[in-house]
Scaffold this motif. Structure first.
Motif, PDB file in Angstrom:
ATOM      1  N   TRP A   1     -61.494   9.823  73.842  1.00  0.00           N
ATOM      2  CA  TRP A   1     -60.869   8.592  72.987  1.00  0.00           C
ATOM      3  C   TRP A   1     -59.272   8.845  72.550  1.00  0.00           C
ATOM      4  O   TRP A   1     -58.858   9.946  72.948  1.00  0.00           O
ATOM      5  CB  TRP A   1     -61.492   8.523  71.614  1.00  0.00           C
TER       6      TRP A   1
ATOM      7  N   ARG B   1     -61.428   3.644  73.210  1.00  0.00           N
ATOM      8  CA  ARG B   1     -61.849   4.553  74.059  1.00  0.00           C
ATOM      9  C   ARG B   1     -61.122   4.323  75.493  1.00  0.00           C
ATOM     10  O   ARG B   1     -60.620   3.374  75.688  1.00  0.00           O
ATOM     11  CB  ARG B   1     -63.239   4.042  74.272  1.00  0.00           C
TER      12      ARG B   1
ATOM     13  N   VAL C   1     -66.141   6.104  67.241  1.00  0.00           N
ATOM     14  CA  VAL C   1     -66.742   7.307  67.898  1.00  0.00           C
ATOM     15  C   VAL C   1     -68.116   7.102  67.440  1.00  0.00           C
ATOM     16  O   VAL C   1     -69.116   7.301  68.169  1.00  0.00           O
ATOM     17  CB  VAL C   1     -66.157   8.239  67.574  1.00  0.00           C
TER      18      VAL C   1
ATOM     19  N   VAL D   1     -61.149  13.493  71.150  1.00  0.00           N
ATOM     20  CA  VAL D   1     -60.222  12.536  70.621  1.00  0.00           C
ATOM     21  C   VAL D   1     -58.909  12.996  70.772  1.00  0.00           C
ATOM     22  O   VAL D   1     -58.281  14.228  70.181  1.00  0.00           O
ATOM     23  CB  VAL D   1     -60.387  12.049  69.111  1.00  0.00           C
TER      24      VAL D   1
END
Ligand code: FAD
Length: 413
Positions: A369, A363, A393, A252
């Motif tokens: 992400w 995403r 997620v 992320v």
């Protein structure tokens, strides 16, 4: 052993979060609370950067995005004023030109109307998130103070009156105050404001305490954080560091204004701002305030009074521009007349500005992400953004509908 194999190491974590600002920390915390093991990597020292020295305002009042009708023409008028609160330095790079083009395309009444309920719901959900965090441990200076948008010219009074009506129509609790009403609500006021709009659902935190608090909660629950580590690239399932690649199921990116260096398709520009902080005088105005003509903010935090402002779209500059900080210092001097501005540290940070005023949360590719682009509201939106990212997620129910924040929403433009 081949070199590539030697340099790839599986991380013990199943999610790697890149970024140790307020968005990276809430993302890491809520992912951890959803049962994922998380490694956080940050290029800077803990507690540094844009998330530290900002004004700490929690702003359901900010239902209108920066990209609104009239912003371009106002910006052009301000270009002729050296100490204007908004500054744009034309840059010959494609990312900047693309960003400006997308920004201009969103300066419409229809875009503002669309954003109002989206930003309202996002902000109010975030206030609830702050309340829940404070109920666990009240250690980051949360106070439900409201926020004053103050003015001294009739033109600004009209503009703020219009914004107040818009906010009221959106269901927010708003009060318009004349000079006497302002003095009554905001004792010890030394500014030249003659009226204000009070947004009662706004609040404030101490951003420095907030970063420490989030970090503590994450690490005490077993989260691992590594600071002063710069990620040089991101791919599905791995992040590249110097001489090493770390693998994890999900990556992320929460790298604020630096996000496009890792994800070039994410359109974010750094919007620089400054702040100075003084010890709070015994008699300090309790309610956070924005002096709208100069866009100078004033926030009382535990033991300190912070003044901030300026939005400069001029890339990652390093020098402090003395002309741009003048209105901020002038306001600070009202509360500390003997202020030695030569010795006063000036803080600056880079708001991660998206072209349409909404963050990118979602995403980007398989296992990659993004949670970035919160502009002038990153602190305010941190809890809900962390919760939203975690829900996406982990495939659980999101706190707000995620579609407006989809990272690919601008691609057609
Ligand atoms: C003057 C000023 C006043 C403001 N006032 C307010 C306010 O009152 N209320 C509000 O809500 N917001 C306010 N903001 C905006 C707010 O500060 C930002 O929106 C917020 O801090 C953004 O947080 P972030 O975590 O996305 O980014 P950042 O705090 O910038 O964090 C980015 C992180 O990513 C890391 N990073 C970047 N690149 C890499 C890499 N390659 N590898 C590893 N790590 C990397 C950095 O080291 C850093 O830890 C203000 C901003 C300014 C400038």
């Amino acid at each position: 052993m081949p070199e590539a194999a030697a340099s790839r190491s599986p991380s013990r974590a199943d999610v790697i979060v890149i970024g140790g600002g307020v968005i990276g920390l809430t993302t890491a915390l809520y992912l951890q609370r959803a049962g994922r093991s998380v490694l956080l990597l940050a290029a800077s020292e803990a507690g540094e950067g844009t998330s530290a020295g900002n004004a700490g305002m929690i702003v359901p009042s900010h239902v209108m995005p920066l990209s609104a009708p009239g912003v371009i023409s106002q910006g052009l008028r301000w270009l002729t004023r050296r100490d204007a609160p908004f500054h744009l330095k034309p840059q010959l790079n494609l990312a900047f030109i693309r960003w400006l083009w997308q920004f201009r395309a969103h300066c419409t009444a229809a875009h503002v109307e669309r954003c109002i309920p989206i930003l309202r719901d996002l902000s109010l959900a975030s206030v609830e998130g702050f309340d829940d965090l404070a109920a666990e441990s009240d250690d980051f200076g949360l106070a439900h103070t409201g926020l004053l948008m103050a003015y001294h010219t009739s033109a600004m009074e009209d503009a703020m009156g219009h914004e107040a009506e818009v906010a009221q129509r959106a269901g927010l609790d708003v009060r318009v105050l004349d000079s006497a009403g302002l003095q009554a609500e905001q004792p010890h006021l030394r500014s030249r404001a003659t009226g204000a709009v009070l947004y009662t659902q706004d609040a404030r935190v101490d951003p420095d305490l907030l970063l420490g608090s989030l970090r503590r909660r994450f690490e005490e629950a077993g989260g691992e954080a590594r600071y002063n580590v710069t990620v040089s690239g991101v791919e599905s399932g791995q992040v590249m560091l110097s001489g090493e690649a770390l693998c994890a199921q999900d990556i992320v990116v929460c790298a604020g204004a630096w996000t496009p260096r890792l994800l070039p398709r994410i359109s974010i520009q750094p919007a620089r701002g400054y702040s100075v902080t003084i010890r709070s005088p015994a008699e300090s105005p309790p309610i956070p305030m924005i002096l709208m003509e100069d866009r100078v903010t004033m926030t009382l935090m535990p033991g300190k009074l912070r003044f901030g402002g300026t939005l400069s779209l001029s890339g990652f500059a390093t020098k402090v521009d003395p002309v741009r900080i003048r209105p901020i210092l002038d306001e600070a001097r009202r509360y500390e007349p003997d202020l030695n501005t030569d010795a006063l540290p000036v803080w600056s940070g880079y708001r991660p500005a998206s072209p349409d005023g909404l963050p990118f949360v979602g995403r980007v590719a398989e296992g990659v992400w993004v949670n970035a682009g919160h502009g002038m509201m990153g602190v305010s939106l941190a809890p809900v953004s962390g919760m939203l990212m975690s829900a996406l997620v982990t495939g659980t129910e999101p706190p707000v509908p995620p579609a407006p924040f989809a990272p690919d929403r601008l691609r057609a433009r």
